[in-house]
Design an enzyme around this catalytic site. Structure first.
Site, PDB file in Angstrom:
ATOM      1  N   GLY A   1       7.585   1.413   4.619  1.00  0.00           N
ATOM      2  CA  GLY A   1       6.416   2.303   4.581  1.00  0.00           C
ATOM      3  C   GLY A   1       5.363   1.822   3.598  1.00  0.00           C
ATOM      4  O   GLY A   1       4.406   2.524   3.289  1.00  0.00           O
TER       5      GLY A   1
ATOM      6  N   SER B   1       2.445  -6.049   7.295  1.00  0.00           N
ATOM      7  CA  SER B   1       1.021  -6.062   7.612  1.00  0.00           C
ATOM      8  C   SER B   1       0.246  -6.842   6.558  1.00  0.00           C
ATOM      9  O   SER B   1      -0.644  -7.638   6.861  1.00  0.00           O
ATOM     10  CB  SER B   1       0.482  -4.631   7.671  1.00  0.00           C
ATOM     11  OG  SER B   1       1.217  -3.876   8.602  1.00  0.00           O
TER      12      SER B   1
ATOM     13  N   LYS C   1       0.856  -1.206   0.000  1.00  0.00           N
ATOM     14  CA  LYS C   1       0.000   0.000   0.000  1.00  0.00           C
ATOM     15  C   LYS C   1       0.881   1.242   0.000  1.00  0.00           C
ATOM     16  O   LYS C   1       2.046   1.197   0.390  1.00  0.00           O
ATOM     17  CB  LYS C   1      -0.919   0.031   1.237  1.00  0.00           C
ATOM     18  CG  LYS C   1      -0.241   0.066   2.614  1.00  0.00           C
ATOM     19  CD  LYS C   1       0.231   1.421   3.096  1.00  0.00           C
ATOM     20  CE  LYS C   1       0.910   1.341   4.460  1.00  0.00           C
ATOM     21  NZ  LYS C   1       1.712   2.525   4.823  1.00  0.00           N
TER      22      LYS C   1
ATOM     23  N   VAL D   1      11.650  -4.232   3.161  1.00  0.00           N
ATOM     24  CA  VAL D   1      11.346  -4.459   4.580  1.00  0.00           C
ATOM     25  C   VAL D   1      11.361  -3.090   5.274  1.00  0.00           C
ATOM     26  O   VAL D   1      12.257  -2.283   5.028  1.00  0.00           O
ATOM     27  CB  VAL D   1      12.420  -5.392   5.199  1.00  0.00           C
ATOM     28  CG1 VAL D   1      12.178  -5.607   6.682  1.00  0.00           C
ATOM     29  CG2 VAL D   1      12.442  -6.726   4.463  1.00  0.00           C
TER      30      VAL D   1
ATOM     31  N   ASP E   1      -1.756  -1.115  10.614  1.00  0.00           N
ATOM     32  CA  ASP E   1      -1.823  -1.102   9.150  1.00  0.00           C
ATOM     33  C   ASP E   1      -2.353  -2.401   8.562  1.00  0.00           C
ATOM     34  O   ASP E   1      -2.335  -2.570   7.349  1.00  0.00           O
ATOM     35  CB  ASP E   1      -0.396  -0.960   8.588  1.00  0.00           C
ATOM     36  CG  ASP E   1       0.010   0.469   8.406  1.00  0.00           C
ATOM     37  OD1 ASP E   1      -0.798   1.345   8.731  1.00  0.00           O
ATOM     38  OD2 ASP E   1       1.131   0.692   7.942  1.00  0.00           O
TER      39      ASP E   1
HETATM   40  O1  C5P Z   1       0.350  -0.807  15.187  1.00  0.00           O
HETATM   41  P1  C5P Z   1       1.769  -0.967  14.835  1.00  0.00           P
HETATM   42  O2  C5P Z   1       2.388  -2.197  15.391  1.00  0.00           O
HETATM   43  O3  C5P Z   1       2.059  -0.827  13.386  1.00  0.00           O
HETATM   44  O4  C5P Z   1       2.523   0.255  15.516  1.00  0.00           O
HETATM   45  C1  C5P Z   1       3.924   0.291  15.685  1.00  0.00           C
HETATM   46  C2  C5P Z   1       4.284   1.442  16.606  1.00  0.00           C
HETATM   47  O5  C5P Z   1       4.061   2.685  15.929  1.00  0.00           O
HETATM   48  C3  C5P Z   1       3.436   1.536  17.866  1.00  0.00           C
HETATM   49  O6  C5P Z   1       3.982   0.778  18.905  1.00  0.00           O
HETATM   50  C4  C5P Z   1       3.490   3.013  18.192  1.00  0.00           C
HETATM   51  O7  C5P Z   1       4.726   3.335  18.798  1.00  0.00           O
HETATM   52  C5  C5P Z   1       3.527   3.660  16.812  1.00  0.00           C
HETATM   53  N1  C5P Z   1       2.201   4.080  16.349  1.00  0.00           N
HETATM   54  C6  C5P Z   1       1.611   5.222  16.869  1.00  0.00           C
HETATM   55  N2  C5P Z   1       0.386   5.637  16.406  1.00  0.00           N
HETATM   56  C7  C5P Z   1      -0.242   4.959  15.419  1.00  0.00           C
HETATM   57  C8  C5P Z   1       0.315   3.794  14.867  1.00  0.00           C
HETATM   58  C9  C5P Z   1       1.555   3.386  15.354  1.00  0.00           C
HETATM   59  O8  C5P Z   1       2.178   5.873  17.748  1.00  0.00           O
HETATM   60  N3  C5P Z   1      -1.412   5.423  14.979  1.00  0.00           N
END
Ligand code: C5P
Length: 327
Positions: A98, A103, A10, A95, A136
């Protein structure tokens, strides 16, 4: 029983970061758009116990931290079944780039495992497990053009944008998403924003998206007005409405090489250029296929990994997911 699943990437078209919440996540608004670049995930189920994740790329963990492992574990529990599951990831996507690759791999593992076990989770259960694995992840249960709210895990299908030509360039710089959010926090700490101010900031996003999608190129029937080529007109409107990714303001100063790639894409004739997620991927949307192909080649020649592709509307996304399947 062996199931092959394509796991698409994405990009984010605009990403507005709001306040840091009590759970540590940040409230955000974004448009996700799937693109036609993919990894392949193979799911094998046999008698026995345990989840095994294999990937030739040493940067992909094979332990419990792998998103496919975490997803498979949850799916087995949800089905209350015990099996030996082997997940093989054939990596093509960058890897930590972004592009949501890890995910997307997790959703591929879920869909592959359902198919291998000949069982299906209820849609709400799929969504719940996906949101548990990462912010994500749920978007890949929809595909095409998706609105993301909350921490990014609350997803709504939007009417698909037309398919754009695009160049995905991923400079070889590792950007950590948690670090990028932390940098964002320090940047706005000086501005002493209240929670209400944070919401005002992200509400700007819905205004810009409204303006974009109700612009001159768009009508409720999807028929282009003024005789414009719809894709081209939408790209012009996208630039005009100023939809941007907030991460650029913290990632570019820290990694000037990524900003340089954005500039190179802008010079190449891309209509709209942006960082995807927290990077390092920068993408450009093009009205012309040859221009996109030329730009990808020029970037590669200058040492930046890049690929020309197209954005992937929802119907094509679902059609392609099991396309290479053999049992
Ligand atoms: O949800 P995910 O595992 O992708 O998030 C990784 C890290 O990114 C989280 O632990 C958090 O530190 C940060 N994050 C955030 N706000 C979001 C998504 C992710 O602060 N909306």
């Amino acid at each position: 029983m062996s199931i092959l699943v394509r796991s698409f990437a994405k990009i984010n078209i605009g990403l507005k970061i709001g306040s840091r919440r009590e759970d540590g996540f940040h409230e955000l608004r974004t448009l996700y758009q799937t693109v036609a670049l993919s990894d392949q995930v193979k799911v094998d189920v046999s008698r026995g116990l345990g989840i095994e994740v294999c990937c030739k790329d040493p940067r992909v963990p094979s332990d419990e931290s792998n998103t496919c492992y975490r997803m498979a574990d949850r799916v087995l529990r949800a089905f209350k079944t015990r099996n030996k599951v082997r997940i093989t990831i054939e990596k093509t996507l960058p890897v930590q780039g972004g592009l949501g690759a890890a995910s997307s791999n997790a959703v591929a593992a879920m869909l592959g495992l359902e198919k291998a076990l000949k069982r299906e989770l209820a849609p709400g259960e799929r969504l719940r497990l996906a949101a548990e694995v990462g912010s994500d992840v749920p978007l890949f249960l929809i595909g095409g053009t998706v609105l993301g709210t909350g921490r990014g895990e609350q997803v709504y299908p939007l009417e698909d944008l037309p398919s754009f030509h695009c160049v995905i360039a991923t400079p070889e710089v590792g950007v950590s998403t948690p670090a990028a959010f932390a940098d964002w926090d320090s940047r706005i700490a000086g501005q002493k924003l209240t929670t209400a101010d944070g919401f005002d900031r992200i509400n700007v996003f819905s205004h810009s998206v409204f303006e974009w999608l109700s612009g001159s190129s768009f009508s409720p029937t999807g028929v282009p007005s003024k005789g414009w080529d719809r894709a081209e007109a939408m790209l012009l409107d996208l630039v005009r409405t100023g939809i941007e990714n907030d991460f650029e303001s913290v990632v570019f100063p820290k990694y000037p090489a990524i900003r340089e790639v954005k500039r190179a894409l802008e010079r190449s004739g891309a209509r709209y250029v942006s960082l995807s997620g927290s990077g390092s991927t920068v993408y450009g949307l093009f009205a012309d296929k040859q221009e996109a192909a030329r730009t990808a080649k020029a970037l590669i020649d200058s040492g930046v990994p890049a690929q020309a592709t197209v954005t992937l509307p929802r119907a094509q996304y679902w059609k392609a997911i099991f396309a290479k399947n053999s049992t």
